[in-house]
Scaffold this motif. Structure first.
Motif, PDB file in Angstrom:
ATOM      1  N   PHE A   1     -25.245  41.283 -12.816  1.00  0.00           N
ATOM      2  CA  PHE A   1     -25.144  42.019 -14.080  1.00  0.00           C
ATOM      3  C   PHE A   1     -24.232  43.232 -13.927  1.00  0.00           C
ATOM      4  N   MET A   2     -24.428  44.004 -12.884  1.00  0.00           N
ATOM      5  CA  MET A   2     -23.627  45.210 -12.667  1.00  0.00           C
ATOM      6  C   MET A   2     -22.159  44.870 -12.436  1.00  0.00           C
ATOM      7  N   GLN A   3     -21.903  43.837 -11.661  1.00  0.00           N
ATOM      8  CA  GLN A   3     -20.522  43.419 -11.405  1.00  0.00           C
ATOM      9  C   GLN A   3     -19.848  43.004 -12.710  1.00  0.00           C
ATOM     10  N   SER A   4     -20.546  42.237 -13.506  1.00  0.00           N
ATOM     11  CA  SER A   4     -20.018  41.803 -14.796  1.00  0.00           C
ATOM     12  C   SER A   4     -19.772  42.999 -15.714  1.00  0.00           C
ATOM     13  N   ALA A   5     -20.717  43.930 -15.734  1.00  0.00           N
ATOM     14  CA  ALA A   5     -20.591  45.099 -16.608  1.00  0.00           C
ATOM     15  C   ALA A   5     -19.373  45.940 -16.239  1.00  0.00           C
ATOM     16  N   VAL A   6     -19.196  46.199 -14.945  1.00  0.00           N
ATOM     17  CA  VAL A   6     -18.055  47.014 -14.509  1.00  0.00           C
ATOM     18  C   VAL A   6     -16.739  46.341 -14.888  1.00  0.00           C
ATOM     19  N   THR A   7     -16.636  45.039 -14.652  1.00  0.00           N
ATOM     20  CA  THR A   7     -15.415  44.302 -14.976  1.00  0.00           C
ATOM     21  C   THR A   7     -15.154  44.319 -16.480  1.00  0.00           C
ATOM     22  N   GLU A   8     -16.199  44.067 -17.269  1.00  0.00           N
ATOM     23  CA  GLU A   8     -16.008  44.001 -18.720  1.00  0.00           C
ATOM     24  C   GLU A   8     -15.693  45.366 -19.322  1.00  0.00           C
ATOM     25  N   TYR A   9     -16.311  46.431 -18.815  1.00  0.00           N
ATOM     26  CA  TYR A   9     -15.997  47.770 -19.328  1.00  0.00           C
ATOM     27  C   TYR A   9     -14.551  48.143 -18.990  1.00  0.00           C
ATOM     28  N   ALA A  10     -14.091  47.783 -17.810  1.00  0.00           N
ATOM     29  CA  ALA A  10     -12.694  48.069 -17.445  1.00  0.00           C
ATOM     30  C   ALA A  10     -11.732  47.288 -18.337  1.00  0.00           C
ATOM     31  N   THR A  11     -12.048  46.034 -18.607  1.00  0.00           N
ATOM     32  CA  THR A  11     -11.210  45.213 -19.493  1.00  0.00           C
ATOM     33  C   THR A  11     -11.187  45.809 -20.899  1.00  0.00           C
ATOM     34  N   GLU A  12     -12.340  46.237 -21.360  1.00  0.00           N
ATOM     35  CA  GLU A  12     -12.427  46.826 -22.707  1.00  0.00           C
ATOM     36  C   GLU A  12     -11.632  48.122 -22.794  1.00  0.00           C
ATOM     37  N   ALA A  13     -11.672  48.929 -21.759  1.00  0.00           N
ATOM     38  CA  ALA A  13     -10.876  50.165 -21.744  1.00  0.00           C
ATOM     39  C   ALA A  13      -9.391  49.838 -21.864  1.00  0.00           C
ATOM     40  N   GLY A  14      -8.961  48.763 -21.203  1.00  0.00           N
ATOM     41  CA  GLY A  14      -7.571  48.325 -21.316  1.00  0.00           C
ATOM     42  C   GLY A  14      -7.220  47.892 -22.732  1.00  0.00           C
ATOM     43  N   LYS A  15      -8.138  47.168 -23.384  1.00  0.00           N
ATOM     44  CA  LYS A  15      -7.895  46.736 -24.764  1.00  0.00           C
ATOM     45  C   LYS A  15      -7.756  47.937 -25.696  1.00  0.00           C
ATOM     46  N   LEU A  16      -8.648  48.908 -25.546  1.00  0.00           N
ATOM     47  CA  LEU A  16      -8.578  50.098 -26.397  1.00  0.00           C
ATOM     48  C   LEU A  16      -7.303  50.894 -26.136  1.00  0.00           C
ATOM     49  N   ALA A  17      -6.873  50.953 -24.886  1.00  0.00           N
ATOM     50  CA  ALA A  17      -5.621  51.646 -24.558  1.00  0.00           C
ATOM     51  C   ALA A  17      -4.436  50.942 -25.214  1.00  0.00           C
ATOM     52  N   ARG A  18      -4.450  49.603 -25.225  1.00  0.00           N
ATOM     53  CA  ARG A  18      -3.365  48.858 -25.883  1.00  0.00           C
ATOM     54  C   ARG A  18      -3.354  49.109 -27.389  1.00  0.00           C
ATOM     55  N   ILE A  19      -4.522  49.126 -28.009  1.00  0.00           N
ATOM     56  CA  ILE A  19      -4.596  49.400 -29.449  1.00  0.00           C
ATOM     57  C   ILE A  19      -4.027  50.782 -29.744  1.00  0.00           C
ATOM     58  N   ASN A  20      -4.430  51.780 -28.957  1.00  0.00           N
ATOM     59  CA  ASN A  20      -3.930  53.140 -29.166  1.00  0.00           C
ATOM     60  C   ASN A  20      -2.438  53.237 -28.905  1.00  0.00           C
ATOM     61  N   SER A  21      -1.960  52.533 -27.895  1.00  0.00           N
ATOM     62  CA  SER A  21      -0.538  52.549 -27.579  1.00  0.00           C
ATOM     63  C   SER A  21       0.280  51.980 -28.735  1.00  0.00           C
ATOM     64  N   ARG A  22      -0.185  50.855 -29.284  1.00  0.00           N
ATOM     65  CA  ARG A  22       0.516  50.262 -30.436  1.00  0.00           C
ATOM     66  C   ARG A  22       0.512  51.220 -31.622  1.00  0.00           C
ATOM     67  N   ALA A  23      -0.605  51.889 -31.850  1.00  0.00           N
ATOM     68  CA  ALA A  23      -0.701  52.824 -32.971  1.00  0.00           C
ATOM     69  C   ALA A  23       0.260  53.999 -32.782  1.00  0.00           C
ATOM     70  N   LEU A  24       0.337  54.512 -31.562  1.00  0.00           N
ATOM     71  CA  LEU A  24       1.258  55.619 -31.295  1.00  0.00           C
ATOM     72  C   LEU A  24       2.710  55.188 -31.434  1.00  0.00           C
ATOM     73  N   TYR A  25       3.011  53.971 -31.011  1.00  0.00           N
ATOM     74  CA  TYR A  25       4.373  53.452 -31.150  1.00  0.00           C
ATOM     75  C   TYR A  25       4.736  53.330 -32.629  1.00  0.00           C
TER      76      TYR A  25
END
Length: 129
Positions: free
Chosen positions: A82-106
């Motif tokens: 569970f912990m391994q999955s959570a860490v991986t998924e939270y990191a992936t989600e942070a990347g998705k949010l960063a991409r959304i923000n990057s597109r918005a700033l562009y």
């Protein structure tokens, strides 16, 4: 008692609308930027709420798996996965949010550049005409 209008300030002639075309262009650009910011914020919220829903489902599954685990070793394995999955998924989600923000700033940078060009063209046309 009746209200009397004060005398106008000398040299000041009010006009409607109370601002020139360059200010209207600037206001339009600002309004578009605000709308884009709201859209980006809503996309981030939708993405993150979807992610949280997914993670809460995993939390419920963890509780069920812990209840049904027979031995202490099984519980540690379930919790570790569970912990391994959570860490991986939270990191992936942070990347998705960063991409959304990057597109918005562009998009905002493009809007500002286009707005500045329109305002500059309006101002140059006003000085020539």
């Amino acid at each position: 008692m009746e209200h009397q209008a004060s005398a106008p300030i000398s040299g000041f002639s009010p006009a409607w609308p109370p601002f020139g075309p360059d200010v209207r262009s600037t206001a339009s650009v600002a309004a578009h930027l605000q709308a884009e910011a709201v859209h980006a914020m809503m996309r981030c919220q939708i993405e993150f709420l979807s992610f949280l829903n997914h993670r809460y489902e995993k939390d419920f599954k963890l509780i069920d798996d812990l209840i049904t685990s027979q031995e202490t070793g099984d519980s540690f394995e379930v919790l570790g996965e569970f912990m391994q999955s959570a860490v991986t998924e939270y990191a992936t989600e942070a990347g998705k949010l960063a991409r959304i923000n990057s597109r918005a700033l562009y998009a905002a940078a493009d809007r500002i550049r286009d707005g500045a060009r329109v305002i500059a063209d309006d101002m140059s046309a006003a000085t020539v005409g």
